[in-house]
Design an enzyme around this catalytic site. Structure first.
Site, short mmCIF file in Angstrom:
data_model
loop_
_atom_site.label_atom_id
_atom_site.label_comp_id
_atom_site.label_asym_id
_atom_site.label_seq_id
_atom_site.Cartn_x
_atom_site.Cartn_y
_atom_site.Cartn_z
N GLY A 78 -4.30 -3.28 -13.14
CA GLY A 78 -4.21 -1.93 -12.56
C GLY A 78 -4.59 -0.88 -13.60
N ILE A 123 1.66 1.04 -16.72
CA ILE A 123 2.58 2.14 -16.46
C ILE A 123 4.00 1.61 -16.34
CG2 ILE A 123 0.83 3.57 -15.32
CD1 ILE A 123 2.43 2.91 -12.66
N ASP A 124 4.14 0.31 -16.02
CA ASP A 124 5.48 -0.26 -15.82
C ASP A 124 6.27 -0.40 -17.12
OD1 ASP A 124 4.71 -0.45 -13.22
OD2 ASP A 124 4.73 -2.63 -13.10
N ARG A 139 19.38 16.59 3.50
CA ARG A 139 18.89 15.23 3.77
C ARG A 139 19.08 14.33 2.57
NH1 ARG A 139 12.94 16.65 6.13
NH2 ARG A 139 13.59 17.06 8.27
N ARG A 166 7.26 -3.39 -10.85
CA ARG A 166 7.22 -4.70 -10.19
C ARG A 166 8.41 -5.57 -10.59
NH1 ARG A 166 2.78 -8.10 -8.57
NH2 ARG A 166 1.43 -6.30 -8.63
N ARG A 203 15.07 10.41 4.76
CA ARG A 203 13.62 10.23 4.73
C ARG A 203 13.28 9.35 3.52
NH1 ARG A 203 14.19 12.39 8.89
NH2 ARG A 203 13.11 14.20 9.76
O1 F6P Z 1 1.37 -3.23 -12.79
C1 F6P Z 1 1.33 -1.92 -12.44
C2 F6P Z 1 1.56 -1.70 -10.99
O2 F6P Z 1 1.54 -0.34 -10.93
C3 F6P Z 1 2.82 -2.30 -10.38
O3 F6P Z 1 3.96 -1.54 -10.55
C4 F6P Z 1 2.44 -2.41 -8.93
O4 F6P Z 1 3.20 -3.38 -8.26
C5 F6P Z 1 1.02 -2.79 -9.01
O5 F6P Z 1 0.52 -2.18 -10.18
C6 F6P Z 1 0.21 -2.42 -7.80
O6 F6P Z 1 -1.11 -2.78 -8.03
P1 F6P Z 1 -2.29 -2.75 -6.95
O7 F6P Z 1 -1.85 -1.98 -5.77
O8 F6P Z 1 -3.42 -2.11 -7.66
O9 F6P Z 1 -2.55 -4.18 -6.63
#
Ligand code: F6P
Length: 366
Positions: free
Chosen positions: A15, A145-146, A181, A190, A284
């Site tokens: 990503g 980013i994770d 709300r 992830r 929401r």
């Molecule tokens: O690994 C980074 C991340 O942003 C995860 O948090 C997320 O699950 C994943 O990428 C989503 O990746 P894509 O939608 O590009 O498959």
């Protein structure tokens, strides 16, 4: 004596994350100063396999001019380009996978490349390590980013994602308060809750749910009720996409297949439904999603990314292959790729940051 380096390649995989272009720029300029030729492999490792297209491009000074502040990657990326698990469609439509790593190595050599700088997260660095084991000289740079890569204090892209998430939570506060709300915001993460934790605390969320601390929905509702009873008739719940209730499993949109990762998503909606049913309040939910991966890197991420890129080129010059550039309190060091991918860096549930959140009466639903 080892052969001198003359030509290197750079690839960005998995990503995208803010700061990728800054890494590329620093690595290229440092390499050019060493009088090496530099190439960019397009779309992760795929550029070395899809040779009928524009798989490889030369990166000169001009190619990396004015890109430090830009999100995304000038090289393109993919999270479906694993050469060891390359998807192929069979007659009849079924998809299986084949190992194309030997072909990749042969193409690498045919292009006269002496080393590779692989910028990626756990998946791309796992591939980098397997290629290294097969003889490809590689130095990795930790991107996600994770922020879940081990051996480095932080990965680039994380800081920008936290800024984006915090700003979004700040904006939701006014609507939550005006309409009395509950808002449930699903953030990326992830396997780990770094973004949810940092943004949740910074934006003064009431509940933060992360994969490292399984939650009970009853406890989440209790916290909401305590807030309403205290007169603050709104609440913000932040959930990492990988969060799960005690004894339950994370929610997936799509399961993994040949050459394809599983896609998480939906826990926020589930929490929202449960909280609405159990408390009767108006709820929401929203998924912030890929907004967290986009935009200009913060100054912190730019500097970090430039440091990672320059260090990666220096480590190539020093022949420190099979390593990943990692940040610690002393600066940049080279850690074995095998060590960096052997585990992921989770939020310590008893650590100081979680403790700070608890001191601030933020609930983790446990
Ligand atoms: O690994 C980074 C991340 O942003 C995860 O948090 C997320 O699950 C994943 O990428 C989503 O990746 P894509 O939608 O590009 O498959």
């Amino acid at each position: 004596m080892e052969d001198p380096i003359r030509k290197i390649a750079i690839t960005t995989g998995g990503g995208d994350a803010p700061g990728l272009n800054a890494v590329i720029r620093a690595a290229v300029i440092t390499a050019l100063n060493l009088e090496w030729e530099v190439c960019g492999i397009r779309r992760g490792y795929s550029g070395l396999l899809d040779e009928d297209t524009d798989g490889i491009e030369r990166l000169d000074r001009r190619a990396v001019r004015g890109i430090t502040h830009l999100g995304g990657t000038i090289l393109g990326t993919t999270n479906r380009g694993n050469p060891f698990d390359w998807p192929v469609e069979r007659p009849g439509g079924t998809v299986t996978s084949v190992d194309r790593s030997d072909e990749l190595l042969a193409n690498f050599r045919r292009h006269g490349l002496d080393a590779l700088i692989a910028i990626g997260g756990d998946g791309s660095l796992y591939i980098a390590n397997r290629l290294y084991q097969k003889g490809l000289p590689v130095v990795g740079v930790p991107k996600t980013i994770d922020n879940d890569l081990a051996c480095t204090e932080v990965t680039f892209g994380f800081h920008t994602a936290v800024e984006t998430a915090t700003e979004a939570l700040d904006k939701l506060h006014s609507t939550a308060e005006s309409h009395e709300r509950v808002f449930v915001v699903e953030l990326m993460g992830r396997h780990t809750g770094w973004i949810a934790l940092y943004a949740g605390i910074s934006a003064t969320a009431d509940v933060i749910l992360i994969p490292e601390i399984p939650f009970e929905i009853e406890k989440v509702c209790e916290k909401v009720e305590v807030r309403y009873a205290s007169g603050a008739r709104f609440a913000i719940i932040v959930a990492a996409e990988g969060a799960a209730p005690k004894g339950g499993a994370p929610v997936y949109r799509e399961h993994a297949g040949p050459g394809r990762n599983a896609r998480l998503g939906g826990i926020g909606e589930w929490i929202a439904r449960e909280v609405a049913e159990r408390t009767g309040h108006e709820v929401r939910s929203l998924i912030l999603g890929h907004l967290q991966r986009g935009g200009q890197p913060t100054a912190y991420d730019r500097l970090l990314a430039l440091r990672f890129g320059a260090a990666a080129a220096r480590f190539v010059a020093e022949g420190r292959f099979g390593t990943m550039v990692a940040l610690d309190s002393t600066g940049m060091r080279a850690v074995p790729l095998a060590e960096a991918i052997s585990q992921i860096k989770r939020v310590p549930p008893a650590g100081e940051i979680v403790r700070t959140a608890r001191d601030l009466r933020i609930s983790f639903g446990d």
